[in-house]
Design a protein around this motif. Sequence first.
Motif, short mmCIF file in Angstrom:
data_model
loop_
_atom_site.label_atom_id
_atom_site.label_comp_id
_atom_site.label_asym_id
_atom_site.label_seq_id
_atom_site.Cartn_x
_atom_site.Cartn_y
_atom_site.Cartn_z
N ALA A 88 0.86 -1.19 0.00
CA ALA A 88 0.00 0.00 0.00
C ALA A 88 0.89 1.23 0.00
O ALA A 88 1.71 1.41 0.91
N GLY A 90 0.73 5.65 -1.37
CA GLY A 90 -0.05 6.71 -2.00
C GLY A 90 -1.49 6.76 -1.51
O GLY A 90 -1.79 6.52 -0.35
N TRP A 91 -2.40 7.08 -2.47
CA TRP A 91 -3.81 7.30 -2.16
C TRP A 91 -3.92 8.29 -1.00
O TRP A 91 -3.29 9.33 -1.01
N GLY A 92 -4.69 7.96 0.03
CA GLY A 92 -4.86 8.91 1.13
C GLY A 92 -4.07 8.57 2.36
O GLY A 92 -4.30 9.17 3.43
N HIS A 97 -6.31 9.51 5.69
CA HIS A 97 -6.59 8.14 6.09
C HIS A 97 -5.39 7.64 6.89
O HIS A 97 -4.25 7.95 6.56
N VAL A 107 -7.60 -0.66 4.75
CA VAL A 107 -7.75 0.21 3.58
C VAL A 107 -8.71 -0.43 2.58
O VAL A 107 -8.94 -1.65 2.60
N ASP A 110 -9.13 -1.49 -3.31
CA ASP A 110 -8.68 -0.80 -4.52
C ASP A 110 -7.33 -0.11 -4.33
O ASP A 110 -6.68 0.26 -5.31
N TRP A 111 -6.91 0.10 -3.09
CA TRP A 111 -5.64 0.76 -2.82
C TRP A 111 -4.46 -0.21 -2.81
O TRP A 111 -3.31 0.25 -2.73
N VAL A 272 0.83 9.69 -6.15
CA VAL A 272 -0.28 9.46 -5.21
C VAL A 272 -1.53 8.98 -5.96
O VAL A 272 -2.08 7.92 -5.66
N HIS A 273 -1.98 9.78 -6.91
CA HIS A 273 -3.19 9.46 -7.66
C HIS A 273 -2.79 8.95 -9.04
O HIS A 273 -2.54 9.74 -9.94
N GLN A 276 -4.56 2.30 -11.30
CA GLN A 276 -4.12 1.05 -10.68
C GLN A 276 -3.39 0.16 -11.68
O GLN A 276 -2.46 -0.56 -11.31
N ARG A 279 0.08 1.42 -11.69
CA ARG A 279 0.67 1.12 -10.39
C ARG A 279 1.15 -0.33 -10.35
O ARG A 279 2.29 -0.62 -9.94
#
Length: 329
Positions: A88, A90-92, A97, A107, A110-111, A272-273, A276, A279
């Motif tokens: 895991a 990035g993302w929030g 989070h 989480v 999807d992350w 971060v964004h 996927q 990624r």
Amino acid sequence: MSTQRAFRIHHDAQGHRAGVETLAVPAPADGEVLIRVGYSGVNYKDALAGTGKGKVIKRFPITGGIDAAGVVETSLDARFQPGDAVIATGWGLAFDHDGGYAQFLCVPGDWLVPMPAGLDPRAAMLLGTAGFTAALAVQRLLVNGQTPEMGPILVTGASGGVGSIAIAILARLGFEVAAVSGKAELQDWLTTLGATRILGRDALPGGDRPLEQAVWGGAIDNVGGAMLAQITRTVVPYGNIAAVGLAGGTALNTTVMPFILRGVGLLGCDSVHIAQSLRNELWQHLASDWRPADLDAIRSDSTGLDGLPAVFERMLAGQTHGRVLVELG
């Protein structure tokens, strides 16, 4: 286990404070996955957040750590099963989070990235967000036509996590790499990673004319500001610059001439964004054909949760290099 240790960050009427606390282990909701975290890492953003010296957190209190890797404990996402190793980043995480500085992380599925063959949680966090960002920068150069024949790639901020891993990836892909670092004592280390030329921060060729002699095939820039402006004037026609960091400032005072007379590409990198699919693709590269030859050579230190405040201060003071591994197992 019903409770866990976590590094919590607060900012309220009492000001900024951070440290290890005991929290309840979260329960996953539909579509979420609970991970038993084995390892995390320390990034510059983590140091800013943990010390309160940067406004990089959206909500408080929050568990720090923008990286995590471990195994699935409980899953309410059909794609993941208990025992699966996952990553895991990035993302929030540690923004809005709870992040990876805890024994457990919950989480959305999807992350998560399934651990690719060739990596395990420890190896994945020797790379972490820094390695993922370096891979993204390399990918952006390659997609925009960068080749070794165009000349050496300049990597600024070379002794940091992103810079050091970028050197190792580029060297493995056959590029000549010139590293910019203000830490003369790390020259041998940078050479070991794959740099063939080491320059001091004040040793970059070129002046302040709109265009200078073309020296570099391209660049991965972790600094921004005046250094990035200078690099734009010294890249060969149709070479590319991947902009990754802003340690030297957010302003970019240059002209359009490198872009319209030499076709230089300035490529932004946001780790971060990101879709996927990309990624997953980048982590597959990091596990195989882009994997640095010696991952442990990139690690400069390891710590547990209790040692994080001291690491944060050393990082912000420029006293760390490469990657600092956080052990939570």
